[in-house]
Design an enzyme around this catalytic site. Sequence first.
Site, short mmCIF file in Angstrom:
data_model
loop_
_atom_site.label_atom_id
_atom_site.label_comp_id
_atom_site.label_asym_id
_atom_site.label_seq_id
_atom_site.Cartn_x
_atom_site.Cartn_y
_atom_site.Cartn_z
CE LYS A 12 -3.88 -1.61 0.01
NZ LYS A 12 -5.18 -1.74 0.96
NE ARG A 26 -7.50 -8.38 -1.93
CZ ARG A 26 -7.00 -7.67 -2.73
NH1 ARG A 26 -5.93 -6.81 -2.26
NH2 ARG A 26 -7.12 -7.95 -3.92
#
Length: 274
Positions: free
Chosen positions: A218, A253
């Site tokens: 991210k 995830r």
Amino acid sequence: MDLHRTELPPVRVMGVINMTPDSFSDGGRLSGVEAGLVKARRLIADGADMLDVGGESTRPGAAPVPAEEEIARVVPLIRAIRAESDVAISVDTMKPAVARAAVAAGATMWNDVAALRGERALEAAAELGCEAVLMHMQGEPGTMQKEPRYDDVVAEVADFLAARAEAAMAAGVARERIWLDPGIGFGKHMIRHNLPLLAGLSRIVELGFPVLLGVSRKSFIGALDAGSPPDARLGGSIAAALAGAARGVAAVRVHDVRETVQALRVWTAIAQAG
């Protein structure tokens, strides 16, 4: 947070398969069922407990994809994976029509970044009877990163997820089928919102539903690391995944399955040895 618990629940690892040309990290790298199947086999061999198959990018600024095109991207791959493996398969979509087609092909989970707020989404989830991931997102993918605002990001995300879980159950979704996802990077400032939310994950866990955490590669990791590109964020991804594990998330995830599985295995062994 007690890192010396003798009984640690296993943290499951969900491997990402993006059948999209424009995902933020690996868009365009997979084209066609055979390429997707090769990746699925590798992720399973690397230790993935679940696979998350997506056909529409939800990166900031992403354009919507018609349901028919999304179905064409994900359903043949889901069918091919199911033909040779009993691994849990999640479909990453906001569209009930795609979820229905995916479950018919063998998916067992609907991972919805819109938390079943789409038209007839709650009804579809109840009818399908599959597991459902309800994620927090302020705004929608096309605009979610344009000045997101919170007074108390942890409290607001927790309240939203609790309300969506109640709405799902009222619509007929079984409580034991519901997962929550705090939506790291979805309508959150890279540093001001994502870091406090990660630090406060215990509050989400305390709602009583399994929590799926998506932190892999991210942007907040790049922001803390001199702007490193997505494929150079492995260390930060693992650090954030372990922070989630320490706070009780049920699954992470990730793009880098083997490395994450190894990190979780070592972390768990150390914690149990204490």
